[in-house]
Design an enzyme around this catalytic site. Structure first.
Site, short mmCIF file in Angstrom:
data_model
loop_
_atom_site.label_atom_id
_atom_site.label_comp_id
_atom_site.label_asym_id
_atom_site.label_seq_id
_atom_site.Cartn_x
_atom_site.Cartn_y
_atom_site.Cartn_z
NE ARG A 28 -3.81 -0.68 0.17
CZ ARG A 28 -4.96 -0.83 0.80
NH1 ARG A 28 -5.15 -1.87 1.55
NH2 ARG A 28 -5.92 0.04 0.66
NE ARG A 32 -3.97 2.67 2.84
CZ ARG A 32 -4.30 1.72 3.68
NH1 ARG A 32 -5.54 1.65 4.14
NH2 ARG A 32 -3.42 0.84 4.07
NE ARG A 41 -9.26 8.44 -5.90
CZ ARG A 41 -9.67 7.78 -4.83
NH1 ARG A 41 -8.85 6.98 -4.20
NH2 ARG A 41 -10.90 7.88 -4.39
CG ASP A 77 -9.30 -2.58 -3.96
OD1 ASP A 77 -8.64 -2.06 -3.04
OD2 ASP A 77 -10.18 -3.44 -3.75
CE1 TYR A 152 -13.42 -6.39 2.30
CE2 TYR A 152 -11.76 -7.68 1.18
CZ TYR A 152 -12.09 -6.71 2.09
OH TYR A 152 -11.12 -6.05 2.79
O1 1CP Z 1 -0.04 0.75 -2.81
C1 1CP Z 1 -1.26 0.67 -3.01
O2 1CP Z 1 -2.14 1.28 -2.38
C2 1CP Z 1 -1.57 -0.23 -4.17
C3 1CP Z 1 -2.93 -0.43 -4.47
C4 1CP Z 1 -3.82 -1.25 -3.56
C5 1CP Z 1 -3.68 -2.58 -3.14
C6 1CP Z 1 -2.48 -3.49 -3.31
C7 1CP Z 1 -5.09 -0.80 -3.12
C8 1CP Z 1 -5.62 0.55 -3.32
N1 1CP Z 1 -5.74 -1.85 -2.56
C9 1CP Z 1 -4.91 -2.95 -2.54
C10 1CP Z 1 -5.19 -4.30 -2.10
C11 1CP Z 1 -6.30 -4.51 -1.16
N2 1CP Z 1 -7.57 -3.97 -1.15
C12 1CP Z 1 -6.26 -5.48 -0.14
C13 1CP Z 1 -5.09 -6.36 0.10
C14 1CP Z 1 -4.03 -5.66 0.84
C15 1CP Z 1 -4.33 -5.38 2.28
O3 1CP Z 1 -4.53 -6.36 3.01
O4 1CP Z 1 -4.34 -4.20 2.64
C16 1CP Z 1 -7.48 -5.47 0.54
C17 1CP Z 1 -7.89 -6.31 1.73
C18 1CP Z 1 -8.30 -4.51 -0.12
C19 1CP Z 1 -9.70 -4.18 0.19
C20 1CP Z 1 -9.81 -2.75 0.49
N3 1CP Z 1 -9.84 -1.80 -0.50
C21 1CP Z 1 -9.83 -2.09 1.72
C22 1CP Z 1 -9.75 -2.78 3.08
C23 1CP Z 1 -11.09 -2.79 3.76
C24 1CP Z 1 -11.13 -3.80 4.88
O5 1CP Z 1 -11.72 -4.88 4.68
O6 1CP Z 1 -10.56 -3.51 5.94
C25 1CP Z 1 -9.94 -0.71 1.47
C26 1CP Z 1 -10.02 0.40 2.48
C27 1CP Z 1 -9.91 -0.55 0.06
C28 1CP Z 1 -9.93 0.72 -0.71
C29 1CP Z 1 -8.63 1.10 -1.25
N4 1CP Z 1 -7.83 0.32 -2.07
C30 1CP Z 1 -6.71 1.01 -2.42
C31 1CP Z 1 -6.79 2.30 -1.83
C32 1CP Z 1 -5.77 3.41 -2.00
C33 1CP Z 1 -8.00 2.34 -1.09
C34 1CP Z 1 -8.52 3.49 -0.27
C35 1CP Z 1 -9.68 4.10 -0.95
C36 1CP Z 1 -9.44 5.46 -1.50
O7 1CP Z 1 -8.33 6.01 -1.54
O8 1CP Z 1 -10.50 6.02 -1.91
#
Ligand code: 1CP
Length: 345
Positions: A28, A32, A41, A77, A152
């Site tokens: 990640r 963020r 964004r 994602d 999910y």
């Molecule tokens: O570096 C990066 O951010 C790369 C991109 C990336 C990756 C590898 C995103 C962007 N998501 C993910 C993978 C992801 N998504 C995982 C596996 C990694 C981990 O365990 O963290 C999981 C579980 C998700 C599901 C997800 N998507 C969540 C977690 C929710 C929960 O169940 O607790 C969330 C908050 C997201 C949204 C998301 N995905 C990515 C971003 C930057 C965001 C935030 C949303 C936004 O900025 O609007």
């Protein structure tokens, strides 16, 4: 793949070859915690951003430019391939993925059709553009692991205990395996599309699989993750397998067929190497929350991760899970430099 790329510290470490320094990237790392991410964004939803190649390239590049990490992670994602086959879902700010009609019966499962490259043209286009832009820095493609995606879909959103997921797994194993079969096919297709477009490695994020016991992992998850890794073998790119809270699962995860096993912060890497067994590199595993403390607390802990990582046959430095949104980017910059300098051979 160019010779420079194949010879990068990251790909060498994944292949368990000698490296000039321990490679480092951060789960990640894109998004963020970066102000430049929040700026680009603004006004674009997460899923719309994932489908816009210019934005994907820019966001993927941001941490590479800022920190000089040894690898980039594709900005996308884990739910993108599900959205692409028509699952009614969205990513809600502050919550995560939310599914309109959770998948809880045979008809819901039957609607999960295979993923075709033509469903995600923006993924192919983004990866191709990124590989050009990154030049000598490897790009890691990724997908969600089948247990995490199933959770999910079945729960309808983030879940603490995965109650309904486990209810299907234990109570309706035929339905469960049918769902996992379909998710396995979708995941494999999504990963192959990224590698075909130029990704140099892939990571399977089975983030929530630590919720199951080893005996249940073997029965309900391992057959599916094994098929994913076997289905990628002909591509010749390193395959990384990661989950959170998987200390008790490291042995059985080691059997699934990845080249690199990601370790969260709960198990020291020297102990993890014993649990995973020979023939694997390890990735990890500084507690992401340590970065919220002053640098004089971070440094000895990062050094400890590097030292224990030497026990493994190959080590890719990372955090034990994703960068926390409140992390000061300067801490990650300093950590990247520290890993490079302290591990230089
Ligand atoms: O570096 C990066 O951010 C790369 C991109 C990336 C990756 C590898 C995103 C962007 N998501 C993910 C993978 C992801 N998504 C995982 C596996 C990694 C981990 O365990 O963290 C999981 C579980 C998700 C599901 C997800 N998507 C969540 C977690 C929710 C929960 O169940 O607790 C969330 C908050 C997201 C949204 C998301 N995905 C990515 C971003 C930057 C965001 C935030 C949303 C936004 O900025 O609007």
């Amino acid at each position: 793949m160019t010779a420079h790329l194949a010879d990068s510290a990251f790909l060498r470490a994944c292949r368990r070859e000698p490296v000039p320094h321990t490679p480092v990237w951060f789960m990640r790392q894109a998004g963020r915690s970066l102000p430049e991410y929040r700026r680009v964004r603004e006004g674009t939803s997460m899923l719309a951003a994932c489908a816009t190649p210019d934005l994907v390239v820019e966001i993927t590049m941001q941490p590479v430019r800022r920190y000089s990490t040894d690898a980039a992670i594709f900005f996308s994602d884990i739910v993108v391939p599900l959205k692409a086959i028509g699952v009614d879902l969205d990513i809600t700010p502050g919550v995560g993925p939310v599914v309109g009609s959770p998948v809880r019966d045979a008809s819901g499962i039957a609607a999960l059709r295979p993923l075709e490259p033509s469903d995600v043209p923006y993924v192919t286009e983004s990866v191709q553009a990124l590989v050009k832009e990154l030049d000598r820095v490897p790009l890691i493609g990724f997908a969600g692991g089948p247990f995490t995606l199933a959770s999910y879909l079945i729960e309808g959103g983030p879940s603490k205990n995965h109650d309904r997921t486990k209810a299907m797994m234990y109570g309706a194993p035929e339905l469960w395996h049918e769902l996992m079969d379909r998710l396995t096919a979708i995941t494999l297709a999504f990963l192959r599309i990224q590698v075909a477009a130029g990704a140099s490695a892939i990571q399977l994020f089975d983030s929530w699989v630590g919720a199951v016991a080893p005996v249940d992992y073997r029965a309900y998850v391992l057959p599916h993750t094994s098929r994913i890794f076997a289905g990628l073998a002909d591509l010749g790119v390193p395959r990384i397998h990661f989950g959170v809270g998987t200390g008790e699962l490291l042995g059985v995860m080691g059997e699934a067929g990845a080249d690199v096993v990601g370790v969260d912060w709960r198990v020291p890497l020297d102990e993890a190497a014993l649990r995973v067994g020979p023939g694997k590199a390890l990735q990890g595993n500084l507690d992401p929350a340590v970065l919220l403390a002053p640098w004089d607390v971070v440094e000895p802990r990062a050094r400890d991760v590097l030292e224990r990582g030497r026990v493994a046959e190959g080590h890719v430095f990372n955090l034990g899970h994703g960068v926390l949104p409140s992390t000061d980017p300067d801490q990650l910059a300093r950590l990247t430099d520290f890993v490079h300098e302290a591990s230089a051979r």
